[in-house]
Design a protein around this motif. Sequence first.
Motif, PDB file in Angstrom:
ATOM      1  N   ARG A 111       3.002   9.737 -10.109  1.00 29.87           N
ATOM      2  CA  ARG A 111       2.251   9.882 -11.336  1.00 29.87           C
ATOM      3  C   ARG A 111       1.590  11.251 -11.395  1.00 29.87           C
ATOM      4  O   ARG A 111       1.498  11.864 -12.442  1.00 29.87           O
ATOM      5  CB  ARG A 111       1.154   8.816 -11.413  1.00 29.87           C
ATOM      6  N   LYS A 112       1.137  11.690 -10.294  1.00 29.85           N
ATOM      7  CA  LYS A 112       0.463  12.981 -10.217  1.00 29.85           C
ATOM      8  C   LYS A 112       1.510  14.075 -10.351  1.00 29.85           C
ATOM      9  O   LYS A 112       1.194  15.166 -10.783  1.00 29.85           O
ATOM     10  CB  LYS A 112      -0.274  13.145  -8.919  1.00 29.85           C
ATOM     11  N   ALA A 115       3.757   5.482  -5.698  1.00 24.49           N
ATOM     12  CA  ALA A 115       3.689   5.424  -7.152  1.00 24.49           C
ATOM     13  C   ALA A 115       2.616   6.395  -7.641  1.00 24.49           C
ATOM     14  O   ALA A 115       2.791   7.081  -8.652  1.00 24.49           O
ATOM     15  CB  ALA A 115       3.382   4.012  -7.610  1.00 24.49           C
ATOM     16  N   GLU A 116       1.482   6.513  -6.985  1.00 21.85           N
ATOM     17  CA  GLU A 116       0.453   7.459  -7.376  1.00 21.85           C
ATOM     18  C   GLU A 116       0.919   8.864  -7.205  1.00 21.85           C
ATOM     19  O   GLU A 116       0.618   9.755  -8.043  1.00 21.85           O
ATOM     20  CB  GLU A 116      -0.814   7.208  -6.539  1.00 21.85           C
ATOM     21  N   ASN A 117       1.617   9.154  -6.185  1.00 24.82           N
ATOM     22  CA  ASN A 117       2.139  10.487  -5.960  1.00 24.82           C
ATOM     23  C   ASN A 117       3.135  10.828  -7.058  1.00 24.82           C
ATOM     24  O   ASN A 117       3.177  11.970  -7.517  1.00 24.82           O
ATOM     25  CB  ASN A 117       2.833  10.613  -4.597  1.00 24.82           C
ATOM     26  N   GLN A 156       0.840  -1.199   0.000  1.00 28.73           N
ATOM     27  CA  GLN A 156       0.000   0.000   0.000  1.00 28.73           C
ATOM     28  C   GLN A 156       0.876   1.251   0.000  1.00 28.73           C
ATOM     29  O   GLN A 156       0.582   2.229  -0.691  1.00 28.73           O
ATOM     30  CB  GLN A 156      -0.932   0.019   1.215  1.00 28.73           C
ATOM     31  N   GLU A 203       2.277   1.682  -3.441  1.00 26.11           N
ATOM     32  CA  GLU A 203       1.221   2.122  -4.370  1.00 26.11           C
ATOM     33  C   GLU A 203       0.960   3.603  -4.191  1.00 26.11           C
ATOM     34  O   GLU A 203       0.800   4.363  -5.160  1.00 26.11           O
ATOM     35  CB  GLU A 203      -0.078   1.338  -4.139  1.00 26.11           C
ATOM     36  N   GLY A 204       0.929   4.013  -2.944  1.00 26.68           N
ATOM     37  CA  GLY A 204       0.710   5.448  -2.653  1.00 26.68           C
ATOM     38  C   GLY A 204       1.858   6.275  -3.178  1.00 26.68           C
ATOM     39  O   GLY A 204       1.667   7.354  -3.752  1.00 26.68           O
TER      40      GLY A 204
END
Length: 161
Positions: free
Chosen positions: A159-160, A155-157, A149, A152-153
């Motif tokens: 991407r943004k 990786a999302e950060n 988790q 993933e968090g």
Amino acid sequence: MSKRGVVEETKGAENPDAHLEQIRSILFGQQMQAFERKLQGLEQHIQNNAEQMNQSLLDRIAALESRLVGLLEQETQEREIADRSLQENLNTAVSNLEGELASQVKELRADLKDQGKELSRKLDQLATSLQAAIDELRLSKTDRSTLAQLLEGLAENLRKA
């Protein structure tokens, strides 16, 4: 006929060698008989001495044989005694060695038993330490799902951004 005539007649009729023998017998007869007696005495004396020497030699040989037999018997007895003594010494030495060997085997078994106990104790300590380390790692390590988790968090950060 006179005596002379008879002697002359017998002289002519007889062998001259026989006549010489008669003269010798008359002249040397007693001496020859004495020499023959002495010769016979010497022969008898030599024969007696030879028999005595033979008997003496046989007696000495018998005594020597007897002595040799005695010495051989004595030597045999002495060797038997020495052999028995050596056998007893050997048996004693073997018994002593067997006793020492048994004692050393007993000591080695006791040492091995003590070392086995010590190794078992150390193994138990290592197992306990290993278990404690495993438990500590479990407590301090992040759970996989939590780590997933978190990643993933992240990786999302990314991407943004």
